[in-house]
Design a protein around this motif. Structure first.
Motif, short mmCIF file in Angstrom:
data_model
loop_
_atom_site.label_atom_id
_atom_site.label_comp_id
_atom_site.label_asym_id
_atom_site.label_seq_id
_atom_site.Cartn_x
_atom_site.Cartn_y
_atom_site.Cartn_z
N LEU A 45 0.72 -1.19 -0.11
CA LEU A 45 -0.04 0.00 -0.05
C LEU A 45 0.71 1.06 0.04
O LEU A 45 0.43 2.44 -0.60
N ALA A 46 2.03 1.25 0.88
CA ALA A 46 2.95 2.56 0.88
C ALA A 46 4.10 2.31 1.03
O ALA A 46 4.57 0.90 1.02
N CYS A 47 4.82 3.02 1.88
CA CYS A 47 6.30 3.09 2.14
C CYS A 47 6.60 1.63 2.77
O CYS A 47 7.69 0.97 2.61
N CYS A 48 5.64 1.02 3.65
CA CYS A 48 6.04 -0.11 4.33
C CYS A 48 6.17 -1.40 3.27
O CYS A 48 7.00 -2.21 3.68
N ALA A 49 5.65 -1.04 2.15
CA ALA A 49 5.75 -2.29 1.23
C ALA A 49 6.86 -2.28 0.82
O ALA A 49 7.33 -3.63 0.36
N SER A 83 0.54 -3.55 4.29
CA SER A 83 1.72 -2.71 4.66
C SER A 83 1.84 -1.56 3.88
O SER A 83 2.07 -1.24 2.75
N GLY A 84 1.13 -0.84 4.71
CA GLY A 84 1.10 0.85 4.62
C GLY A 84 -0.15 1.37 4.97
O GLY A 84 -0.90 0.79 5.73
N THR A 85 -0.23 2.92 4.48
CA THR A 85 -1.31 3.48 5.02
C THR A 85 -2.84 2.80 4.18
O THR A 85 -2.70 2.76 3.07
N VAL A 86 -3.71 2.83 4.98
CA VAL A 86 -5.06 2.26 4.50
C VAL A 86 -5.89 3.63 4.38
O VAL A 86 -6.39 3.97 5.30
N MET A 110 1.13 -4.45 9.02
CA MET A 110 2.46 -4.19 9.15
C MET A 110 2.74 -2.69 9.30
O MET A 110 2.43 -1.89 8.35
N GLY A 111 3.43 -2.06 10.22
CA GLY A 111 3.58 -0.88 10.52
C GLY A 111 2.44 -0.11 11.27
O GLY A 111 1.35 -0.62 11.47
N ALA A 112 3.02 1.26 11.56
CA ALA A 112 2.07 2.19 12.25
C ALA A 112 0.69 2.58 11.54
O ALA A 112 -0.39 2.58 12.09
N CYS A 113 0.81 2.50 10.41
CA CYS A 113 -0.29 2.93 9.37
C CYS A 113 -1.37 1.97 9.55
O CYS A 113 -2.42 1.92 9.85
N ALA A 114 -0.93 0.78 9.27
CA ALA A 114 -2.01 -0.32 9.08
C ALA A 114 -2.62 -0.72 10.20
O ALA A 114 -3.57 -1.15 10.40
N GLY A 118 -1.14 5.54 11.93
CA GLY A 118 0.16 5.95 12.13
C GLY A 118 0.15 7.45 11.87
O GLY A 118 -0.70 8.11 12.32
N PRO A 119 1.21 8.06 11.43
CA PRO A 119 1.27 9.60 11.27
C PRO A 119 0.05 10.29 10.68
O PRO A 119 -0.15 11.38 10.71
N PHE A 120 -0.84 9.48 9.83
CA PHE A 120 -1.93 9.97 9.07
C PHE A 120 -3.43 9.81 10.10
O PHE A 120 -4.21 9.85 9.22
N LYS A 121 -3.25 9.53 11.17
CA LYS A 121 -4.53 8.81 11.98
C LYS A 121 -5.63 9.97 11.86
O LYS A 121 -6.72 9.51 11.53
N PRO A 141 4.91 -3.45 15.07
CA PRO A 141 5.12 -1.81 15.30
C PRO A 141 6.38 -1.24 14.31
O PRO A 141 7.10 -2.00 13.75
N GLY A 142 6.18 -0.04 14.21
CA GLY A 142 7.35 0.61 13.41
C GLY A 142 6.84 1.55 12.37
O GLY A 142 5.67 1.25 11.83
N CYS A 143 7.38 2.42 12.00
CA CYS A 143 7.37 3.39 10.89
C CYS A 143 8.66 3.62 10.16
O CYS A 143 9.12 4.79 10.32
N PRO A 144 8.90 2.70 9.20
CA PRO A 144 8.40 1.45 8.82
C PRO A 144 9.10 0.58 9.77
O PRO A 144 10.16 0.71 10.17
N PRO A 145 8.39 -0.64 9.90
CA PRO A 145 9.21 -1.67 10.53
C PRO A 145 10.28 -2.35 9.63
O PRO A 145 10.12 -2.26 8.33
S1 SF4 Z 1 4.15 3.15 8.79
FE1 SF4 Z 1 5.33 4.68 8.15
S2 SF4 Z 1 6.57 3.86 6.63
FE2 SF4 Z 1 4.75 2.47 6.93
S3 SF4 Z 1 3.18 3.29 5.44
FE3 SF4 Z 1 2.91 4.41 7.26
S4 SF4 Z 1 4.17 6.34 7.07
FE4 SF4 Z 1 4.87 4.59 5.58
#
Ligand code: SF4
Length: 210
Positions: A45-49, A83-86, A110-114, A118-121, A141-145
């Protein structure tokens, strides 16, 4: 897996037969097969991918865990890595993919967004965690893991599978409605979870009455 770990604990197999005989249960055998060939859906989906892709490359090599066969169709996939922002716009497509996967199927956030937005909550267009719609098995956990964190999460998923039982696993329960079937959310001005329509109707009635 070595014969020893496939055997039931403490089962007394004569010394001279230990290399040729394994005594086990169906549960352990099925779980062993399932946990050793978890095929992920080719989906990011995003950077986590990017980290997920890195985990598949030679340095980390998910083939060591039987997870290298990323499937291009949900019909052949065992797990979906979110893996990424939904985003709200993407969610109906994710639900469709999930519903098309055959049981047994697993979801990894995978990651804070999923896991929680995450930062876009607070974003108007972001779903604050895929677990609002799908049953998540493991959160990473993690941004990104890092790829190592992803692999640690996948090992946790394997441990969870090790504890499953044929008697209780939902996909072996005959005649029961699939509790994990997720109706397609409706994307209008906002995202509507149709499972909550009664709740919305009641809230609207209260508002009209006020
Ligand atoms: S958790 Fe961080 S790295 Fe992963 S998709 Fe969100 S912003 Fe990107």
């Amino acid at each position: 897996m070595e014969n020893e770990s496939l055997n039931l604990p403490n089962y007394n197999i004569p010394e001279d037969m230990r290399d040729v005989v394994a005594v086990t249960t169906l549960d352990r055998l099925y779980n062993w097969g399932r946990r050793s060939s978890l095929w992920p859906l080719t989906f990011g989906l995003a950077c986590c991918a990017i980290e997920m892709i890195a985990a598949q490359m030679a340095r980390y090599d998910m083939a060591r865990f039987g997870m290298e066969v990323m499937r291009p169709t949900p019909r052949q996939a065992d797990m979906i890595l979110i893996s990424g922002t939904v985003t709200k716009k993407m969610l109906p497509a994710i639900i469709r993919l999930y519903n098309q996967m055959p049981e047994p199927k697993y979801v990894v956030a995978m990651g804070a967004c999923a896991s929680g937005g995450g930062p876009f909550k607070e974003g108007y267009n972001v779903v604050a965690g895929i677990d609002k719609f799908l049953p998540v098995d493991v959160y990473i956990p993690g941004c990104p893991p890092t790829p190592q964190a992803l692999i640690a999460g996948l090992i946790k998923l394997q441990e969870k599978i090790d504890k499953q039982s044929l008697k209780k696993a939902r996909w072996y329960q005959k005649g029961k409605e699939d509790p994990n079937y997720v109706p397609m959310p409706i994307l209008g001005p906002d995202l509507i979870d149709v499972r909550r329509s009664e709740e919305f109707k009641k809230a609207a009635a209260v508002k009209e009455g006020a």
